[in-house]
Design a protein around this motif. Structure first.
Motif, PDB file in Angstrom:
ATOM      1  N   ARG A 112       0.828  -1.206   0.000  1.00 22.52           N
ATOM      2  CA  ARG A 112       0.000   0.000   0.000  1.00 22.52           C
ATOM      3  C   ARG A 112       0.859   1.252   0.000  1.00 22.52           C
ATOM      4  N   CYS A 113       1.910   1.249   0.798  1.00 26.24           N
ATOM      5  CA  CYS A 113       2.793   2.410   0.902  1.00 26.24           C
ATOM      6  C   CYS A 113       3.529   2.651  -0.420  1.00 26.24           C
ATOM      7  N   ALA A 114       4.058   1.598  -1.024  1.00 26.60           N
ATOM      8  CA  ALA A 114       4.769   1.729  -2.295  1.00 26.60           C
ATOM      9  C   ALA A 114       3.842   2.225  -3.385  1.00 26.60           C
ATOM     10  N   ALA A 151       1.114   3.996  -3.008  1.00 27.01           N
ATOM     11  CA  ALA A 151       0.754   5.390  -2.719  1.00 27.01           C
ATOM     12  C   ALA A 151       1.847   6.337  -3.221  1.00 27.01           C
ATOM     13  N   ARG A 152       3.116   5.950  -3.039  1.00 28.31           N
ATOM     14  CA  ARG A 152       4.216   6.780  -3.545  1.00 28.31           C
ATOM     15  C   ARG A 152       4.175   6.862  -5.067  1.00 28.31           C
ATOM     16  N   CYS A 153       3.910   5.736  -5.725  1.00 31.06           N
ATOM     17  CA  CYS A 153       3.809   5.721  -7.189  1.00 31.06           C
ATOM     18  C   CYS A 153       2.661   6.616  -7.659  1.00 31.06           C
ATOM     19  N   GLU A 182       1.430   9.194  -6.208  1.00 30.82           N
ATOM     20  CA  GLU A 182       1.794  10.596  -6.015  1.00 30.82           C
ATOM     21  C   GLU A 182       2.688  11.070  -7.157  1.00 30.82           C
ATOM     22  N   LEU A 183       3.624  10.228  -7.598  1.00 36.81           N
ATOM     23  CA  LEU A 183       4.481  10.583  -8.719  1.00 36.81           C
ATOM     24  C   LEU A 183       3.679  10.741 -10.008  1.00 36.81           C
ATOM     25  N   ARG A 228       1.813  14.057  -9.963  1.00 32.86           N
ATOM     26  CA  ARG A 228       2.693  15.209 -10.199  1.00 32.86           C
ATOM     27  C   ARG A 228       3.085  15.334 -11.661  1.00 32.86           C
TER      28      ARG A 228
END
Length: 114
Positions: free
Chosen positions: A101-103, A105-107, A109-110, A113
């Motif tokens: 889930r954390c990984a 979420a970072r993807c 966000e990228l 952007r």
């Protein structure tokens, strides 16, 4: 979609993914799942396959708060949608563990952007 107690959803019959990201999936039990363009909300129309013409019932939900009875169908539709669009959509509740889930979420966000 009938309650399936964690079992697989009815068979996927047809899926249409619009350029906007809106996705409509028809299932073998006559139910329809419509995912909004962002993938953050969906609606389920209960099917009437094999029954007399009955009024369809509609439920709307946020994907992060999907009811268990719709989780398997939502997972199938999200997977199909993500195979065909550049910006993925996901449901945190359907991901296997916290690290994934954390990984993801970072993807996401990228991707937002750009």
């Amino acid at each position: 979609m009938a309650v399936h107690d964690g079992a697989a959803p009815p068979e996927l019959v047809r899926v249409v993914v619009a350029a906007s990201g809106r996705t409509k999936a028809n299932f073998s039990d006559g139910s329809v799942l419509v995912l909004n363009p962002s993938g953050r909300a969906f609606a389920v129309l209960q099917g009437s396959a094999g029954r007399q013409q009955q009024p369809q019932q509609q439920q709307r939900q946020l994907t992060d708060f999907v009811l268990s009875r719709h989780a398997a169908a939502l997972a199938v539709v999200l997977e199909f949608r993500n195979m065909h669009l550049d910006a993925p959509a996901y449901c945190a509740r359907l991901l296997p563990d916290a690290a994934t889930r954390c990984a993801l979420a970072r993807c996401m966000e990228l991707v937002r952007r750009g």
